[in-house]
Scaffold this active site. Structure first.
Site, PDB file in Angstrom:
ATOM      1  N   LYS A 114      -0.920 106.492  -8.128  1.00  0.00           N
ATOM      2  CA  LYS A 114      -0.576 104.922  -8.324  1.00  0.00           C
ATOM      3  C   LYS A 114      -0.930 104.385  -9.800  1.00  0.00           C
ATOM      4  O   LYS A 114      -0.404 103.708 -10.318  1.00  0.00           O
ATOM      5  CB  LYS A 114      -0.540 104.089  -7.360  1.00  0.00           C
ATOM      6  CG  LYS A 114       0.391 104.279  -6.322  1.00  0.00           C
ATOM      7  CD  LYS A 114       0.678 103.075  -5.268  1.00  0.00           C
ATOM      8  CE  LYS A 114       1.700 103.621  -4.227  1.00  0.00           C
ATOM      9  NZ  LYS A 114       1.874 102.551  -2.976  1.00  0.00           N
ATOM     10  N   LYS A 194       8.219 113.040  -1.243  1.00  0.00           N
ATOM     11  CA  LYS A 194       8.448 112.220  -0.219  1.00  0.00           C
ATOM     12  C   LYS A 194       9.593 110.929  -0.378  1.00  0.00           C
ATOM     13  O   LYS A 194       9.746 110.552  -1.690  1.00  0.00           O
ATOM     14  CB  LYS A 194       7.019 111.164  -0.226  1.00  0.00           C
ATOM     15  CG  LYS A 194       6.763 110.260   0.893  1.00  0.00           C
ATOM     16  CD  LYS A 194       5.281 109.809   0.908  1.00  0.00           C
ATOM     17  CE  LYS A 194       5.628 108.208   0.303  1.00  0.00           C
ATOM     18  NZ  LYS A 194       5.332 107.272   1.031  1.00  0.00           N
ATOM     19  N   LYS A 197       9.768 103.920  -1.320  1.00  0.00           N
ATOM     20  CA  LYS A 197      10.395 102.892  -1.871  1.00  0.00           C
ATOM     21  C   LYS A 197      10.460 102.751  -3.363  1.00  0.00           C
ATOM     22  O   LYS A 197      11.096 101.953  -4.115  1.00  0.00           O
ATOM     23  CB  LYS A 197       9.502 101.667  -1.211  1.00  0.00           C
ATOM     24  CG  LYS A 197       9.868 101.548   0.191  1.00  0.00           C
ATOM     25  CD  LYS A 197       9.165 100.294   0.768  1.00  0.00           C
ATOM     26  CE  LYS A 197       7.708 100.392   1.483  1.00  0.00           C
ATOM     27  NZ  LYS A 197       7.440  99.132   1.891  1.00  0.00           N
TER      28      LYS A 197
END
Ligand code: ATP
Ligand code: LTN
Length: 326
Positions: A114, A194, A197
């Site tokens: 991130k 994965k 979102k």
């Protein structure tokens, strides 16, 4: 009477919840209510660690709270509240931060991934310490999460042990509860990564609020593998294996059983059957979502936060005593 063990978990109010979140974590939240004392939290402070718009955060919190209730979190049996309504999470996080090693935090995969996108800011770096505080403030024994949270759980366990060793036994060392099937649901457009979102493509995931037509279309266009047989093999057939996991999670039959039944059916028929199972499985959640009112959701969140603050204040009294603040 023996006291029930306690479960805690958190989910971020970022973006739209997808079937990966549901299969990997949400469904377990609901099941665990049978056996444990259960506490669930919409982790709004964590959602601030990536760039966001305040309006989206406000809306996201309300949507996530409503969705968790629609999934079957029962306010008679569980607490469900917004993390920032219980200030002791942040308070304990500070104290745990004094025990956390920089090296260990730098090794966190989620931080590395991130921080590439969100920039290297302290909130994102300290994210796992706040997560540990979420769990430890309630002295939880078990934490239902998907596979991607294993490393964060390991840090939580380390911090609990370190605290106990230094200041006296106060925290249970929590265990992760990771489902056997569906701990890492993968993207429909790239079955090796994965389902997430934050993937820019909405076709990569099925949202819990998608219409039956949207669900069918996304599953029909899911990337599959060479060949035509429906077999479970994560390495050789990641696309079909992912669909088998999703199928099994919604249908209830085992992967082996489903693979045997659809082995020679062809991908088209198989995908239609998967779509039908997902549509049927999500229908009750969607109906409950539509029938909840904002007032009901708000009331649950407020009442639970009040109770959670009392419980958290109890833990903080012990922590303050143990570390020498009082
Ligand atoms: P992002 O994918 O954008 O990083 P996220 O969906 O992982 O967000 P959360 O909303 O906090 O972040 O995740 C809620 C729960 O869902 C966590 O317990 C996480 O482990 C689980 N989860 C997330 N994605 C998946 C997935 N693809 N398969 C199974 N479980 C998942
Ligand atoms: N880091 C988790 C969300 C989360 C959490 C928690 C999960 C924050 N605090 C406490 C379990 C327990 C995630 O990104 N999925």
């Amino acid at each position: 009477m023996t006291e029930k063990k306690r479960v805690f978990s958190g989910i971020q109010p970022t973006g739209n919840i997808h079937i990966g979140n549901y299969i990997g974590a949400g469904r377990n939240y609901v099941r665990l209510q049978e056996e444990y004392e259960t506490i669930y939290c919409v982790v709004d402070l964590h959602a601030m660690t990536v760039p966001y718009d305040p309006k989206d955060l406000r809306e996201g919190k309300a949507i996530m709270a409503r969705m968790l209730l629609a999934m079957g979190i029962d306010p008679e049996r569980s607490l469900l509240y917004h993390q920032s309504d219980v200030p002791q999470h942040a308070e304990l996080s500070w104290i745990l931060g004094t025990l956390a090693g920089m090296g260990q935090l730098e090794r966190m995969t989620q931080y590395k991934e991130k921080s590439d996108k969100a920039g290297q800011q302290f909130g994102l770096f300290a994210y796992p310490v706040l997560m540990a505080a979420d769990i430890l403030i309630h002295r939880a024994h078990a934490v239902p999460v998907g596979d991607d949270q294993t490393q964060h759980l390991e840090l939580t366990r380390d911090l609990a042990e370190r605290f106990n060793h230094r200041f006296g036994d106060l925290f249970p060392v929590p265990e992760a509860i990771i489902p056997e099937v569906g701990a890492r649901v993968t993207s429909l457009t790239d079955p090796t990564s994965k389902m997430s979102k934050s993937d820019p493509s909405p076709k990569s995931r099925v949202h819990l609020t998608d219409t039956p037509d949207e669900i069918a279309s996304k599953i029909r266009s899911a990337v599959t593998d060479a060949g035509s047989e429906v077999v479970y093999d994560r390495e050789a057939k990641p696309g079909i294996s992912n669909l088998l996991e999703i199928f099994s999670a919604f249908d209830g039959r085992s992967i082996e059983e489903l693979a045997a039944e659809y082995r020679d059916a062809g991908y088209g028929i198989f995908k239609n059957a998967v779509a039908e199972a997902v549509i049927d499985g999500l229908r009750p959640v969607q109906e409950a979502y539509a029938s909840l009112t904002d007032e009901e959701v708000h009331r649950v969140m407020e009442t639970s936060a009040e109770k959670a603050r009392e419980m958290a204040a109890g833990t903080m009294r012990l922590v303050r005593e143990a570390v020498g603040l009082t």
